[in-house]
Scaffold this active site. Structure first.
Site, PDB file in Angstrom:
ATOM      1  N   LEU A 142       0.865  -1.173   0.000  1.00 51.50           N
ATOM      2  CA  LEU A 142       0.000   0.000   0.000  1.00 51.50           C
ATOM      3  C   LEU A 142       0.901   1.222   0.000  1.00 51.50           C
ATOM      4  CD1 LEU A 142      -2.713  -0.918   2.700  1.00 51.50           C
ATOM      5  CD2 LEU A 142      -2.939  -1.061   0.206  1.00 51.50           C
ATOM      6  N   ASP A 143       0.455   2.294  -0.644  1.00 51.71           N
ATOM      7  CA  ASP A 143       1.224   3.533  -0.613  1.00 51.71           C
ATOM      8  C   ASP A 143       1.406   3.993   0.825  1.00 51.71           C
ATOM      9  OD1 ASP A 143       1.274   3.528  -3.356  1.00 51.71           O
ATOM     10  OD2 ASP A 143      -0.387   4.943  -3.585  1.00 51.71           O
ATOM     11  N   LYS A 144       2.433   4.786   1.041  1.00 57.71           N
ATOM     12  CA  LYS A 144       2.750   5.287   2.382  1.00 57.71           C
ATOM     13  C   LYS A 144       1.522   5.852   3.090  1.00 57.71           C
ATOM     14  CE  LYS A 144       5.316   9.008   4.648  1.00 57.71           C
ATOM     15  NZ  LYS A 144       6.221  10.171   4.453  1.00 57.71           N
ATOM     16  N   ARG A 256      -5.528   5.568  -7.873  1.00 55.70           N
ATOM     17  CA  ARG A 256      -5.333   7.012  -7.908  1.00 55.70           C
ATOM     18  C   ARG A 256      -5.284   7.527  -9.346  1.00 55.70           C
ATOM     19  NH1 ARG A 256      -0.165   7.859  -4.206  1.00 55.70           N
ATOM     20  NH2 ARG A 256      -0.628  10.067  -4.611  1.00 55.70           N
TER      21      ARG A 256
END
Length: 340
Positions: A142-144, A256
């Site tokens: 997962l992104d930060k 996104r």
């Protein structure tokens, strides 16, 4: 040179005309296309004995390509006492609910304080190393600043099983990944599918973009809630909406980029929704403050299901919206109720 490894590939007829980096990525297991690009640019790749520094070089049938791999880096990550929100754990795997701001594995600029550091401290010697010394047990990311559910393997057997499931993207098995997304505006239809290939942005290397020659990427979405801008009329133009998204592929920044591509970027996404900053003025004061305080993209991995590597049963986990996203949703939803 004794500690350097050389890979040799002979170009097959059906590969003729293909890009050097893509052909090598398909032929050499364990090396990503981005890693191969770096090796080519560093002069570690040769065609018929001639060094090639262009990743886009077109190959010909019968050519011999050699790739020299530098020595593997030592296992750098160390265990760190970082609190984890553990949803489930057994001898094979661990499921966590990742908070915002937590990087998954060490990388440039984040050598410590990552999920891997926390897992090494928590799991000790049982943590799988099949994912590489810097990514032990990691089968997806997962992104930060994306919150939500992640599964990590604790044994090699579990790692191989989970990796196969994620590579299959749930096409033939029970793997399911669901996300909640707060977006600007609202799609006209109640649900739909975004089928748009993705690849690295042509000018910004840290971004992804929809590219005709990119890798296949498919996102399914469904509108859960619409938040009208003004008045109490059901026909009021929505200022934002809550979507449920399901991944059929797992590309970097996929949701996104895809949502921005159809004109509904995530609230708070400074990378892919930068052109929508002025829309914040359409929010009520409390909603606008909640968005300013958010400081991240409004995306949460709320659903994760997979087949247990040993037991064979399907496990499914759900996670509620974290406090910051719940607050933003509530403030936007209340704008309609606050209208005179």
């Amino acid at each position: 040179m004794a500690d350097r490894v050389q890979e040799t590939v002979v170009i097959a007829g059906e590969e003729a005309g293909g890009r050097l980096d893509r052909v090598l990525a398909a032929r050499i297991a364990g090396l990503s296309r981005s890693r191969l690009k770096a090796l080519i640019l560093a002069g570690e790749v040769a065609i018929d004995g001639r060094t090639i520094r262009d990743p886009g070089q077109h190959v010909k049938s019968g050519q011999t390509v050699t790739v020299v791999l530098p020595p593997a880096e030592p296992a750098a990550p160390q265990g760190e006492a970082i609190a984890l929100n553990i949803v489930y754990e057994d001898a094979d795997l661990i499921v966590i609910d990742k908070p915002r701001g937590l990087v998954v594995h060490p990388a440039a600029g984040h050598r410590s304080g990552t999920l891997v550091n926390a897992l090494i401290a928590h799991c000790g010697d049982s943590l799988s190393g099949i994912g590489g010394v810097k990514r032990p047990g990691i089968v997806h990311r997962l992104d930060k600043d994306t919150t939500g559910l992640m599964v990590v393997a604790k044994t090699d057997h579990a790692h191989k099983s989970l990796a196969r499931q994620f590579a299959d993207h749930g096409r033939t098995g029970p793997l399911i990944r669901g996300y909640l997304a707060l977006v600007w505006g609202a799609p006209e239809r109640p649900k739909g599918t975004i089928d748009a290939p993705l690849d690295r942005h042509p000018r910004a290397r840290d971004r992804q973009a929809v590219r005709a020659d990119g890798r296949a990427a498919i996102t399914h979405w469904q509108v859960l809630e619409r938040y009208p801008l003004e008045g109490k009329s059901a026909t009021s133009l929505p200022v934002a909406s809550l979507l449920a998204c399901r991944l059929e592929t797992g590309r970097t920044h996929q949701i996104r980029v895809h949502l921005a591509h159809i004109g509904h970027p995530l609230l708070g996404d400074a990378v892919y929704g930068a052109g929508f900053k002025t829309k914040a003025s359409r929010l009520g004061p409390q909603a606008r403050m909640a968005l300013e305080n958010l400081g991240r993209q409004a995306l949460h991995a709320y659903l994760l299901g997979f087949e247990h590597p040993t037991a064979g049963k399907t496990l499914e986990f759900r996670s509620e919206l974290p406090a910051d996203l719940a607050r933003l949703r509530d403030r936007i939803a209340q704008m309609r109720e606050d209208q005179p």
